[in-house]
Design an enzyme around this catalytic site. Structure first.
Site, PDB file in Angstrom:
ATOM      1  N   ASP A 315       0.993  -1.005   0.016  1.00 15.95           N
ATOM      2  CA  ASP A 315      -0.120  -0.170   0.042  1.00 15.95           C
ATOM      3  C   ASP A 315       0.985   1.151  -0.010  1.00 15.95           C
ATOM      4  O   ASP A 315       1.786   1.148   0.643  1.00 15.95           O
ATOM      5  CB  ASP A 315      -0.984  -0.163   1.196  1.00 15.95           C
ATOM      6  N   GLU A 356      -5.039  15.066   7.581  1.00 15.88           N
ATOM      7  CA  GLU A 356      -5.020  15.827   6.392  1.00 15.88           C
ATOM      8  C   GLU A 356      -6.248  17.274   6.751  1.00 15.88           C
ATOM      9  O   GLU A 356      -5.609  18.141   6.498  1.00 15.88           O
ATOM     10  CB  GLU A 356      -5.930  14.953   5.299  1.00 15.88           C
ATOM     11  N   PHE A 385     -17.547  18.874  22.186  1.00 18.89           N
ATOM     12  CA  PHE A 385     -17.109  18.069  21.105  1.00 18.89           C
ATOM     13  C   PHE A 385     -17.147  16.388  21.578  1.00 18.89           C
ATOM     14  O   PHE A 385     -16.559  16.095  22.479  1.00 18.89           O
ATOM     15  CB  PHE A 385     -15.920  18.440  20.617  1.00 18.89           C
ATOM     16  N   SER A 386     -17.668  15.787  20.576  1.00 23.34           N
ATOM     17  CA  SER A 386     -17.533  14.310  20.942  1.00 23.34           C
ATOM     18  C   SER A 386     -17.788  13.500  19.400  1.00 23.34           C
ATOM     19  O   SER A 386     -18.124  14.217  18.503  1.00 23.34           O
ATOM     20  CB  SER A 386     -18.604  13.871  21.520  1.00 23.34           C
ATOM     21  N   ALA A 387     -17.087  12.553  19.460  1.00 23.60           N
ATOM     22  CA  ALA A 387     -17.151  11.822  18.201  1.00 23.60           C
ATOM     23  C   ALA A 387     -18.494  11.728  17.777  1.00 23.60           C
ATOM     24  O   ALA A 387     -18.543  11.553  16.551  1.00 23.60           O
ATOM     25  CB  ALA A 387     -16.476  10.558  18.269  1.00 23.60           C
ATOM     26  N   MET A 391     -20.177  12.792  14.188  1.00 23.89           N
ATOM     27  CA  MET A 391     -20.715  11.796  13.346  1.00 23.89           C
ATOM     28  C   MET A 391     -22.263  12.498  12.670  1.00 23.89           C
ATOM     29  O   MET A 391     -22.292  12.257  11.495  1.00 23.89           O
ATOM     30  CB  MET A 391     -21.249  10.575  14.153  1.00 23.89           C
TER      31      MET A 391
END
Lengths: 717, 549, 148
Positions: A315, A356, A385-387, A391
């Site tokens: 890869d 990125e 802030f949270s994942a 989402m």
């Protein structure tokens, strides 16, 4: 390859265990004596034959006149010495096994330290928490994991989304997002949020324990070549048994005056005792060398297939380059300004915490491109802030292609990323998207002139172009730059010298890929790869008779890993990938696939070298013993080129035969010296050392031992 | 030595190798199934034979089918010849009125010829009728050579992997006869007659000599046998004295022509192998390795001066006799142009080595087959040192290949050593005149070595015409012939469909590999036979039997 | 009795090959040989007068001391040749018995020299050829040693 970066990993920890002899010298010696039992030697016909010869000479030592025609009572002391040497020969063999086993047990126990006992919070049916030891958890139990907790055991997320640090287990430093149905590896640490999870394995049955159990197991699978060598050794044993039996027969019929003990000594010398004694240890040590570097072989076949590799799929991202591409410039297009591009890029990346995304935010900050819409982002950020919230804010064109972001996987798996914002002044909804140039072009009605040329130009320079669109209008590009890993070029060179074809596989544009390829010396490039490309490539290469090695971590890789001859999965990868692969790298260090190939080659070489050496030795032993073994044929003295007297010649050959085993134990453990060379030059070098050297060395060795024996006052016996 | 001898030897080698190369082109068109201009002539003949035989030459066979058909055909052919020998008195073409051949001698004879061994416990000129010489011996000499060639090309097809299988036995067998052996033998027979070898069915001729005593000139269909016996590396002659008898080998010219004939096909087959596997250099490697060991044997044999002694023919001299003896064992032909008793023990050791190795270059077809066996074993042992699973012709060597090749290798010493030991312990050796001394040991050891290697040269000769030696050598000859063919066909069968790696790491088509192969073959031979050579010819040499016993 | 199919092909092929190789081939060769090489095909017979007295290829016994003698120990037992040095060693005896000078006999032998390596190597000669030459050249001496 970049193990220096990953200080706290398995390899590092192994050094603390005190080396292979932690079991203690006494334990090893004790075990080697237990292994002397003929029943345990049944699987090793060569050493069994030596042991049976020992028993026979032992009987002769006690009853020296037992068989009148082929024994002499006055030879009793000689019989005793022969018996002792034969015993020592077998013992050297079991000793080498025991040392190798001790070594691998030490490796296994150091691997096992990863999975420590911790306190876990178990939830009952009514979700009432209670504290238990991780050892008491059972499959199916529901546990709660809070921010900062060690994940007590392998489990599967039921509720919540959180960021997990798997570096202790895998060595991967980036946090990994875990959502419902994802699996958690025991030993890793939850860095954000709270998760509810179901235990998926009993203590001792976790994925890690299972892997470690493979390492330790005495039922390690035999590799095809190990099987073939065993057949060769059995064949040679049968052959020499017949030859020696017929020689005894002739000696009696034709009155040639051969002593049974001398014949047994010749027999043992001819048997390929060196390889017979060391074959198990070589195999165990080969696996140990891999294990101590964190690579667990689920099948023995894979280790050898690694050595046989013809085609190596690499890869680009992660293996050849670091994979954390950095934004270095904004390039406007179609009358837009750099600021417009920078602001749009900023907006599109605000919650994108891939390397990125973060680098784009950095670049915009540096250049001072703060968008007007910043206020609305601010409000959004006011929420904790949270994942999970991230989402909900991400909207994607194609949900099927979405794979949770993880360091460096951005472009390949998410062709395009789109976000909506409300303009604070007008209240209009704006729609900002960024992604691969062709994906963005497909999403807009009209493409500005020079778009393709600019995209190609960026690619041709080895960078990655990411297009940015505001609404339905493309405003420009983000130039992303990836860094080639240090030292990768030399490794690729080694691979090519060994006659292996490296193939670089990447989702990048052709031109970008070519640039990186030429930078590291890879000619075969597969660009714009889709998830199924790898699998197709593997099967195509195999149809052409090639042995293919590859590495993978995503679910997408599982089919390819399953069909590849060597499939190396990262421990940080998905369970599907790990199940499909035949090798697992606990450190998840992508460049290690190249080391795996070399370790496979080294294992094969070591076996071949000791086998050749062992057989080549026989010539000198014949010349030492045969001219002096027929007491009624004094004329044969004329071909006694070593010039040793009968007793000395036989004992010198036997002693040489015995001590060569412990002398070669380090070679068996360490493996034959390996430098990347062409197969033919590796072969020639070894053929000279172990083949021709194997023919000549014992002449010198036996002669030297003979001279030493002659120094013993009053003779040896 | 006179340098002319060296130059002469090199000329012979050159002539043989050039002719063999040309012949290999023809063989390739015959067995590679390529169209040829000669098809117009041969196709109708072959088709007639296929029709008469009731076979379908296009049906692809598995290795088992191939082998069973080969074996059963050989059994039937030997049985037919046995009937001819056993009832020759009642059959035509017996002008001398020779009685029926006793069953055990007849059995030994047909099994000996059918296995391409041609060990002769009889003197043909005083035992066999014309019909037995023709339909018993000459017939089997053709078919055994054709069987060996067929087995070899089937094995080549499997190893090459380019033919989708190993072929059809009857197609190979018939083509071997009609397109290779019969045309070559026809030409060679006519040349031999021209050189003085008789060819007549008119009966023996009783003449009054110059001084008036009676002499029987034993003329018969000699040339038609002498050609195939050399071309097919059979070795069984019309006369008990074999190629020493002037009617079989009248002059130095016929002598070198016959040496040429016995070297021709075994030298050609490695070239054919290279062509069939698609890499001529693979074939050259086999040939160079074989010739290297053959040359070593020759040099060793000439290292000790052989003087023209008892047992050699004056017209050949010592050089041609030694050359023939080393060649006939290296090519496992077994014809002799001098009594083995005439040679010093170094020549005998060289002869032993030729038969122990069986592939330098060995008999028609099977010589190269044995070479492939050595290659499989060698590549497996040393090839691992290259750091890769050993491959040959791009195919990985599997544990099963190693197992079968090892059995093929080990059957040889077993078939030699155990019967030799039995012969001594049962008193059979003593009954045939072999004493419990190095000379006696060499005699019996040679007998079984020659039988197992399908060579046919021997010390015993008609002294071997005892029930024990007739039956034991018959068994050894057949086992030594058909076990390796079965095993190698089996390896080849599984090879034929194995995936090939077009760029293997270990190259086997070069001089380096040839050198390693030569060392490996010599080492394997020494490991197996060293003590027995030591108590046989080496001891006899050390005891002072420099020239003959 | 019906032969199982498995065995019928090999049996038929065995018969076919026997006729082809064991009968047709030798008969054809014989035919060609008789036409092309009438002298060689019947064993290079030697004649004296009108009588066949043997074959040049097969040694025959010579008892009278006027003749060269073949070896009697050899592989085939019928070796028709002797080495030139052997021939020279027989010359004094023959010279005594015939009265022919050694020089004449040596010249005669030299006429019949052949070489083991075709054009080099050990020199040898065919005993019958030399003896027949002597008989034909010196009939006065030899005629009463010849039968018939």
């Amino acid at each position: 390859m970049d193990s220096s970066v990953k200080g706290g990993n398995v390899t590092g920890r192994l050094a603390e265990t005190g080396g292979p002899l932690s079991a203690g010298y006494l334990g090893i010696v004790k075990e080697s004596l237990v292994r002397l039992s003929p029943r345990r030697l049944l699987s090793n016909p060569v050493m069994l034959a030596v042991e049976l010869s020992f028993f026979l000479t032992l009987i002769l030592s006690i009853f020296p006149g037992l068989i009148p025609k082929v024994t002499t009572p006055s030879e009793q002391p000689f019989y005793m010495v022969v018996a002792v040497i034969l015993f020592v020969t077998v013992w050297f063999s079991t000793l080498s096994d025991s040392i190798a086993e001790a070594q691998i047990r030490a490796t296994a126990s150091s691997l096992r330290k990863i999975e420590q006992e911790v306190t876990a919070i178990k939830l009952d049916k009514d979700r009432n928490p209670s504290e238990v030891s991780s050892k008491d958890l059972r499959k199916g139990d529901i546990i709660m994991i809070r921010k900062g907790d060690h994940i007590p055991i392998d489990c599967e997320v039921l509720e919540g989304i959180g960021m997990v640090d798997e570096s202790l287990v895998t060595g991967e430093s980036d946090l990994v997002q875990k959502a419902p149905t994802d699996s958690l590896i025991g030993g890793s640490i939850l860095r954000s949020d709270t998760l509810i999870a179901m235990v998926s394995a009993n203590p001792g049955e976790t994925y890690l324990s299972r892997l470690i159990a493979i390492v330790e197991s005495s039922k390690r699978p035999k590799t095809p070549n190990e099987t073939a060598i065993s057949i060769l050794l059995l064949g040679l044993t049968i052959g020499f048994t017949i030859i020696v039996a017929v020689l005894l027969w002739f000696s009696v019929i034709l009155h040639l005056g051969v002593d049974l003990s001398v014949l047994l000594a010749l027999y043992v010398c001819l048997l390929p005792t060196t390889i017979g004694a060391l074959l198990p240890a070589i195999g165990i040590s080969g696996i140990n060398r891999m294990s101590s570097r964190g690579i667990i072989a689920k099948s023995g076949k894979a280790i050898e297939a690694a050595g046989d590799t013809d085609t190596l799929l690499l890869d680009k991202t992660g293996t050849i380059t670091y994979g954390n591409r950095t934004a270095v410039a904004y390039i406007p297009i179609g009358g837009h300004t750099e600021r417009e591009v920078g602001e749009a890029a900023f907006l599109s990346s605000w919650n994108d915490d891939t390397p990125e995304g973060r680098s784009i935010i950095d670049l915009s900050f540096t250049k001072g491109y703060f968008p007007r819409e910043f206020a609305s982002i601010d409000r959004a950020e006011a929420m904790e802030f949270s994942a999970a919230t991230r989402m909900s804010s991400v909207k994607l064109e194609d949900a099927d292609e979405f794979v949770l972001p993880k360091g460096g996987k951005g472009i390949l798996q998410r062709r395009r990323m789109r976000r909506k914002y409300i303009r604070p002044d007008t209240g209009d909804e704006i729609d900002i998207s960024k992604g691969a140039p062709d994906a963005i072009r497909e999403s807009v009605p009209e493409c500005p002139s020079g778009y393709d040329d600019m995209a190609s130009e960026i690619s041709a320079s080895g960078d990655t172009a990411m297009a940015v669109a505001v609404g339905t209008e493309i405003v420009g590009f983000i130039r992303l730059r990836d860094r080639v890993k240090s030292g990768i070029r030399a490794k690729i060179e080694d691979v090519e010298i060994m006659g292996i074809t490296p193939v670089m596989i990447t989702g990048d544009q052709e031109l970008t890929a070519r640039k990186i390829g030429s930078e590291v010396g890879i000619d075969r490039i597969v660009s714009q790869a889709k998830p199924e490309t790898k699998m197709l490539l593997v099967t195509e290469e195999q149809k052409g008779g090639k042995i293919v090695s590859m590495l993978g971590d995503g679910t997408n890789d599982a089919p390819a890993l399953a069909v590849a001859d060597v499939g190396l999965a990262m421990a940080s990868g998905t369970m599907a990938a790990k199940e499909a692969a035949n090798l697992v790298d606990l450190e998840s260090s992508p460049g290690k696939i190249i080391d795996v190939v070399m370790m496979g080659k080294q294992l094969l070489m070591t076996r071949g070298a000791v086998t050749t050496f062992s057989i080549a030795n026989d010539l000198a032993k014949y010349f030492a013993i045969v001219p002096v073994m027929f007491s009624s044929l004094p004329d044969l003295q004329r071909i006694n080129i070593l010039g040793l007297s009968p007793h000395v010649a036989v004992l010198a050959a036997l002693i040489f035969n015995a001590i060569i085993i412990p002398l070669l134990i380090p070679l068996a453990m360490r493996g034959a010296r390996f430098r990347p060379r062409s197969t033919m030059s590796i072969f020639l070098r070894n053929a000279m050392i172990y083949g021709f050297g194997g023919i000549l060395l014992p002449f010198a060795g036996i002669e030297a031992i003979g001279i030493l024996l002659n120094l013993i006052p009053g003779g040896i016996v | 030595m006179n340098p002319l001898y060296v130059i002469f030897t090199l000329c012979i080698f050159t002539a043989v190798i050039l002719s063999a190369w040309f012949l290999s082109n023809h063989l390739f068109s015959v067995f590679g199934k390529r169209k040829s201009r000669l098809d117009r002539i041969f196709d109708p003949v072959d088709n007639l034979l296929f029709k008469l035989g009731g076979v379908d030459p296009k049906k692809e066979m598995t290795w088992k089918e191939y082998f069973l058909n080969l074996l059963i055909l050989n059994v039937f052919q030997a049985a037919l010849a046995f009937v001819i020998l056993n009832f020759q008195l009642y059959l035509p073409l017996n002008p001398q009125g020779f009685p029926d051949v006793r069953w055990d001698l007849a059995l030994n004879t047909v099994m000996s010829i059918a296995s391409n061994t041609n060990l002769q416990h009889y003197a043909g000129e005083s035992t066999l009728s014309y019909l037995s010489q023709m339909m018993g011996i000459t017939f089997l000499q053709f078919t055994s050579a054709a069987s060996g060639l067929s087995a070899a090309v089937a094995i080549f097809r499997g190893f090459s992997g380019k033919y989708g299988g190993i072929g059809n036995f009857y197609s190979d067998f018939v083509r071997s006869l009609t397109r290779v052996l019969i045309p070559l033998s026809l030409v060679a027979s006519v040349v031999l007659v021209g050189l003085g070898v008789p060819q007549s069915l008119n009966g023996y001729l009783l003449v009054k000599t110059v001084e008036g005593s009676s002499q029987m000139l034993q003329i018969g269909p000699v040339a038609s046998m002498t050609s195939i016996m050399q071309i097919g590396t059979n070795g069984g002659g019309y006369f008990g004295a074999n190629s020493a008898y002037p009617f079989e080998n009248p002059s130095p010219i016929s002598n070198w022509f016959e040496i040429f004939l016995m070297m021709l096909i075994p030298t050609s087959v490695p070239f054919l192998f290279g062509k069939m596997v698609g890499n001529r250099k693979e074939g050259s490697t086999v040939l160079i390795s074989a010739y290297a060991i053959y040359a070593m044997n020759l040099i060793a044999a000439f290292a000790v001066v052989t003087t023209l002694g008892q047992g050699m023919e004056v017209r050949f001299g010592a050089f041609s006799s030694v050359f023939w003896t080393v060649t006939t064992t290296a090519f496992t032909t077994g014809s002799v142009n001098a009594s083995l008793y005439a040679f010093n023990q170094i020549v005998i050791t060289a002869a032993f080595l030729g038969m122990m190795i069986q592939s330098v270059p060995g008999g028609v077809g099977v010589g190269t087959m044995y070479m492939i066996m050595y290659i499989v074993i060698t590549i497996f042992i040393v090839g691992l040192m290259a750091g890769r699973t050993p491959e040959y012709l791009g195919a990985k060597i599997t544990p099963r290949d190693v197992k079968l090749a090892l059995i093929a290798f080990l059957q040889h010493p077993v078939l030699i050593l155990i019967p030799t030991a039995i012969a001594f312990s049962t008193g059979a050796a003593a009954a045939a005149g072999a004493g419990n001394n190095p000379e006696g040991f060499i005699t019996i050891f040679y007998e079984f070595t020659s039988a197992a290697a399908n060579n046919g040269s021997d010390f015993l000769g008609t002294a071997g015409n005892t029930a024990f030696f007739n039956i034991s050598t018959a068994a050894v000859m057949w086992l030594g012939r058909f076990i390796p063919i079965a095993l190698m066909l089996s390896i080849s069968g599984s090879m034929s469909s194995r995936i090939r790696n077009p760029s293997p790491g270990l190259h086997t088509d070069n001089l380096t590999f040839a050198a390693i192969l030569v060392v490996s073959i010599l080492l394997l031979a020494v490991l197996t036979f060293f003590p027995f050579l030591v108590i046989g010819p080496v001891l006899a040499y050390l005891e002072g039997h420099v020239n003959g016993f | 009795m019906k032969i199982p199919e498995k065995f019928s092909a090999p049996l038929r092929m065995a018969l076919v090959s026997m006729v082809l190789c064991g009968l047709l081939f030798p008969v054809v060769v014989t035919g060609i040989a008789e036409v092309a090489f009438p002298y060689q095909s019947v064993g290079e017979q030697a004649t004296l007068g009108n009588h066949t007295v043997g074959s040049y290829l097969i040694a025959q016994e010579f008892n009278a001391s006027v003749f060269f003698h073949p070896r009697n120990d050899s592989a085939s037992g019928v070796d028709p040749d002797i080495t030139i040095s052997d021939a020279y060693s027989q010359i004094p005896g023959i010279s005594n018995a015939t009265g022919l000078s050694s020089a004449i006999l040596m010249n005669t032998v030299d006429k019949f020299v052949q070489y083991t390596m075709i054009s080099f190597g050990t020199e040898y000669m065919n005993v019958l050829k030399v003896n027949l030459y002597l008989i034909n050249t010196y009939p006065g001496i030899y005629s009463h040693y010849v039968s018939g």
